[in-house]
Design a protein around this motif. Sequence first.
Motif, PDB file in Angstrom:
ATOM      1  N   THR A  76       0.847  -1.015  -0.280  1.00 16.78           N
ATOM      2  CA  THR A  76       0.324   0.159   0.041  1.00 16.78           C
ATOM      3  C   THR A  76       0.941   1.305  -0.079  1.00 16.78           C
ATOM      4  N   ILE A  77       1.919   1.111   0.919  1.00 14.48           N
ATOM      5  CA  ILE A  77       2.677   2.422   0.824  1.00 14.48           C
ATOM      6  C   ILE A  77       3.473   2.505  -0.344  1.00 14.48           C
ATOM      7  N   ALA A  78       4.109   1.401  -0.812  1.00 19.17           N
ATOM      8  CA  ALA A  78       4.789   1.566  -2.120  1.00 19.17           C
ATOM      9  C   ALA A  78       3.841   2.045  -3.433  1.00 19.17           C
ATOM     10  N   ARG A  79       2.611   1.686  -3.291  1.00 21.06           N
ATOM     11  CA  ARG A  79       1.703   1.974  -4.412  1.00 21.06           C
ATOM     12  C   ARG A  79       1.416   3.678  -4.399  1.00 21.06           C
ATOM     13  N   PHE A  96       0.840   5.891 -19.277  1.00 18.09           N
ATOM     14  CA  PHE A  96       1.539   5.506 -18.014  1.00 18.09           C
ATOM     15  C   PHE A  96       0.733   4.728 -17.035  1.00 18.09           C
ATOM     16  N   SER A  97       1.514   3.541 -16.574  1.00 17.90           N
ATOM     17  CA  SER A  97       0.846   2.680 -15.518  1.00 17.90           C
ATOM     18  C   SER A  97       2.028   2.201 -14.625  1.00 17.90           C
ATOM     19  N   TYR A  98       1.627   1.547 -13.542  1.00 19.62           N
ATOM     20  CA  TYR A  98       2.574   1.040 -12.597  1.00 19.62           C
ATOM     21  C   TYR A  98       2.075  -0.224 -12.191  1.00 19.62           C
ATOM     22  N   GLU A  99       3.055  -1.037 -11.562  1.00 22.46           N
ATOM     23  CA  GLU A  99       2.630  -2.423 -10.770  1.00 22.46           C
ATOM     24  C   GLU A  99       3.720  -2.506  -9.681  1.00 22.46           C
ATOM     25  N   VAL A 100       3.000  -2.721  -8.504  1.00 19.78           N
ATOM     26  CA  VAL A 100       3.868  -2.936  -7.260  1.00 19.78           C
ATOM     27  C   VAL A 100       3.733  -4.336  -6.787  1.00 19.78           C
ATOM     28  N   GLU A 106      11.755  -8.790  -0.754  1.00 16.87           N
ATOM     29  CA  GLU A 106      11.882  -7.463  -1.557  1.00 16.87           C
ATOM     30  C   GLU A 106      10.513  -6.774  -2.140  1.00 16.87           C
ATOM     31  N   VAL A 107      10.718  -5.494  -2.068  1.00 13.65           N
ATOM     32  CA  VAL A 107       9.541  -4.859  -2.845  1.00 13.65           C
ATOM     33  C   VAL A 107       9.936  -4.429  -4.410  1.00 13.65           C
ATOM     34  N   THR A 108       9.084  -4.514  -5.511  1.00 13.01           N
ATOM     35  CA  THR A 108       9.276  -4.268  -6.686  1.00 13.01           C
ATOM     36  C   THR A 108       8.316  -3.234  -7.194  1.00 13.01           C
ATOM     37  N   VAL A 109       8.607  -2.193  -7.789  1.00  7.27           N
ATOM     38  CA  VAL A 109       8.001  -1.360  -8.500  1.00  7.27           C
ATOM     39  C   VAL A 109       8.407  -1.183 -10.170  1.00  7.27           C
ATOM     40  N   THR A 110       7.374  -1.387 -10.757  1.00  8.25           N
ATOM     41  CA  THR A 110       7.664  -1.549 -12.257  1.00  8.25           C
ATOM     42  C   THR A 110       6.607  -0.296 -12.812  1.00  8.25           C
ATOM     43  N   TYR A 111       7.326   0.560 -13.584  1.00 10.20           N
ATOM     44  CA  TYR A 111       6.675   1.562 -14.439  1.00 10.20           C
ATOM     45  C   TYR A 111       6.362   1.136 -15.818  1.00 10.20           C
ATOM     46  N   TYR A 112       5.264   1.149 -16.623  1.00 12.09           N
ATOM     47  CA  TYR A 112       4.988   0.940 -17.932  1.00 12.09           C
ATOM     48  C   TYR A 112       4.575   2.486 -18.766  1.00 12.09           C
ATOM     49  N   CYS A 113       5.247   2.763 -19.791  1.00 15.31           N
ATOM     50  CA  CYS A 113       4.724   3.795 -20.553  1.00 15.31           C
ATOM     51  C   CYS A 113       5.069   3.685 -22.059  1.00 15.31           C
TER      52      CYS A 113
END
Length: 157
Positions: A76-79, A96-100, A106-113
Amino acid sequence: MSAVIKCYAKNEQQTFEAAYFTVEAALILPTVMLFTIMMIFLAFYSYDRCIIEHCAYEATLRGTGSQISSATEAETIARIAAQRLVEDRLFALQDFSYEVSVDAKEVTVTYYCEINMPFITWLGEYLSEIDMNLKVSRSAKRLNPTRTIRSFMSINI
């Protein structure tokens, strides 16, 4: 009489020189303008890529804090961070979109655009090798307060 002919020939030569300049300007000016516009969009793309890489890393770090106890809280915090960090900061990227994703370690954040460059997208219709999608992914290890304290204590001994 010869003075009049010389003046007429001189004016005709000036007219031809002006025509050469017009033809050269008509060929060179669009090329210079195209190059200038592409350089401006390249600068926008470079800025956006730096911003999106930084935001992905910062969002992962916010989700790995030692005060976070559960994986759902970390997600939730990373999102929230992934959404707020990029808001109103991008120029040359669209769709633009993202995925957490969060697991035990580990925590992974991925951005797609998609890259929005006017002439490159037009060339993409004719060249299949041009990929106009950008994927930026960053991950960081989740902190375990007990393990972190013990590792610092062993260093000080």
